[in-house]
Motif scaffolding. Structure first.
Motif, PDB file in Angstrom:
ATOM      1  N   GLU A 158       0.837  -0.648  -0.067  1.00  0.00           N
ATOM      2  CA  GLU A 158      -0.157   0.420   0.046  1.00  0.00           C
ATOM      3  C   GLU A 158       0.983   1.561  -0.029  1.00  0.00           C
ATOM      4  O   GLU A 158       0.453   2.397  -0.267  1.00  0.00           O
ATOM      5  CB  GLU A 158      -0.922   0.082   0.958  1.00  0.00           C
ATOM      6  CG  GLU A 158      -2.318  -1.260   1.224  1.00  0.00           C
ATOM      7  CD  GLU A 158      -2.481  -1.154   2.696  1.00  0.00           C
ATOM      8  OE1 GLU A 158      -1.975  -0.951   3.150  1.00  0.00           O
ATOM      9  OE2 GLU A 158      -3.804  -2.079   2.854  1.00  0.00           O
ATOM     10  N   SER A 159       2.125   0.911   0.381  1.00  0.00           N
ATOM     11  CA  SER A 159       2.993   1.777   0.579  1.00  0.00           C
ATOM     12  C   SER A 159       3.516   2.689  -1.055  1.00  0.00           C
ATOM     13  O   SER A 159       4.654   3.599  -0.729  1.00  0.00           O
ATOM     14  CB  SER A 159       3.901   2.096   1.850  1.00  0.00           C
ATOM     15  OG  SER A 159       2.857   2.236   2.917  1.00  0.00           O
ATOM     16  N   GLN A 160       3.196   1.855  -2.050  1.00  0.00           N
ATOM     17  CA  GLN A 160       4.097   2.117  -2.895  1.00  0.00           C
ATOM     18  C   GLN A 160       3.914   2.315  -3.900  1.00  0.00           C
ATOM     19  O   GLN A 160       2.733   3.223  -4.316  1.00  0.00           O
ATOM     20  CB  GLN A 160       4.709   1.051  -3.662  1.00  0.00           C
ATOM     21  CG  GLN A 160       5.398  -0.639  -2.625  1.00  0.00           C
ATOM     22  CD  GLN A 160       6.349   0.420  -1.778  1.00  0.00           C
ATOM     23  OE1 GLN A 160       7.505   0.413  -1.993  1.00  0.00           O
ATOM     24  NE2 GLN A 160       6.444   0.122  -0.403  1.00  0.00           N
ATOM     25  N   LEU A 161       4.484   3.096  -5.279  1.00  0.00           N
ATOM     26  CA  LEU A 161       3.899   4.063  -5.656  1.00  0.00           C
ATOM     27  C   LEU A 161       3.444   3.655  -6.650  1.00  0.00           C
ATOM     28  O   LEU A 161       3.249   2.509  -6.917  1.00  0.00           O
ATOM     29  CB  LEU A 161       5.565   4.694  -6.650  1.00  0.00           C
ATOM     30  CG  LEU A 161       5.825   5.706  -5.950  1.00  0.00           C
ATOM     31  CD1 LEU A 161       7.010   6.189  -7.075  1.00  0.00           C
ATOM     32  CD2 LEU A 161       4.912   7.055  -5.462  1.00  0.00           C
ATOM     33  N   GLY A 162       2.389   4.300  -7.416  1.00  0.00           N
ATOM     34  CA  GLY A 162       0.850   3.389  -8.290  1.00  0.00           C
ATOM     35  C   GLY A 162       0.395   2.324  -8.255  1.00  0.00           C
ATOM     36  O   GLY A 162      -0.345   1.637  -8.231  1.00  0.00           O
ATOM     37  N   TYR A 163       0.374   2.291  -6.416  1.00  0.00           N
ATOM     38  CA  TYR A 163      -0.770   1.431  -5.956  1.00  0.00           C
ATOM     39  C   TYR A 163      -1.817   1.621  -6.225  1.00  0.00           C
ATOM     40  O   TYR A 163      -2.705   3.032  -6.048  1.00  0.00           O
ATOM     41  CB  TYR A 163      -0.322   1.311  -4.322  1.00  0.00           C
ATOM     42  CG  TYR A 163      -1.485   0.133  -3.793  1.00  0.00           C
ATOM     43  CD1 TYR A 163      -1.514  -1.076  -3.679  1.00  0.00           C
ATOM     44  CD2 TYR A 163      -2.482   0.950  -2.521  1.00  0.00           C
ATOM     45  CE1 TYR A 163      -2.614  -1.932  -2.908  1.00  0.00           C
ATOM     46  CE2 TYR A 163      -3.719   0.298  -1.468  1.00  0.00           C
ATOM     47  CZ  TYR A 163      -3.578  -0.932  -1.632  1.00  0.00           C
ATOM     48  OH  TYR A 163      -4.950  -2.258  -1.341  1.00  0.00           O
TER      49      TYR A 163
END
Length: 179
Positions: A158-163
């Protein structure tokens, strides 16, 4: 008169092998109750005691009373339940044998897989001794790889880019509003 069982119908040695260790006390208590009941049954005679009717005829002054008691006593039949389910149970048991064998075979395969996994885990170095490089060598897909797969802290999905949130699940949880 019902037939007297001469040997126990329960194979206690085989039953004992199947009892898990945490149920051992309950099993021993059950076996003690069963043995106590069997001893009480075996203490009684297999046949009813014989009555000396001539002795009673001489002692009882009322004519015909002893003959009436004798006739009623000999005519008394205690109903014993008829076993009409054993054949059905045996038939069901035979039909379940292939399923039981398949389940046991499947369980044995799972036990072998789990045993191999346990052996693999036991062969690993202690948690205190393992380094990040060792973890990366052992589990390349689970280890953090800042070169090939950089992530942001806290390194969860959930904390990553593009999620993007899964909208299908979110829509399914919310009730539809009426217009």
């Amino acid at each position: 008169m019902a037939k007297r069982l001469t040997k126990p119908t329960i194979n206690w040695k085989e039953f004992d092998k199947l009892v898990p260790p945490d149920q051992r006390t309950n099993f021993l208590a059950f076996k003690a109750k069963s043995d106590n009941y069997l001893r009480r049954v075996q203490a009684n005679p297999a046949e009813l005691p014989k009555i000396d009717w001539k002795k009673y005829e001489a002692m009882v002054p009322v004519a015909g009373l002893v003959e009436k008691f004798k006739k009623d006593y000999e005519g008394l039949k205690v109903p014993y339940p008829v076993d009409n389910l054993t054949a059905t149970i045996d038939e069901q048991w035979k039909t379940l044998q292939p399923e039981i064998k398949a389940y046991c075979d499947n369980a044995q395969k799972e036990i072998e897989i789990a045993t191999k996994e346990l052996e693999k885990i036991k062969s690993l170095p202690k948690f205190e001794d393992i380094t990040m490089e060792m973890f990366y060598d052992l589990y390349p897909n689970e280890a953090l790889d800042p070169v090939k797969r950089p992530t942001f802290w806290p390194h969860d999905e959930e904390s990553q880019l593009g999620y993007e949130e899964k909208k299908a699940k979110k829509d399914a949880k919310e009730p539809q509003k009426k217009k």
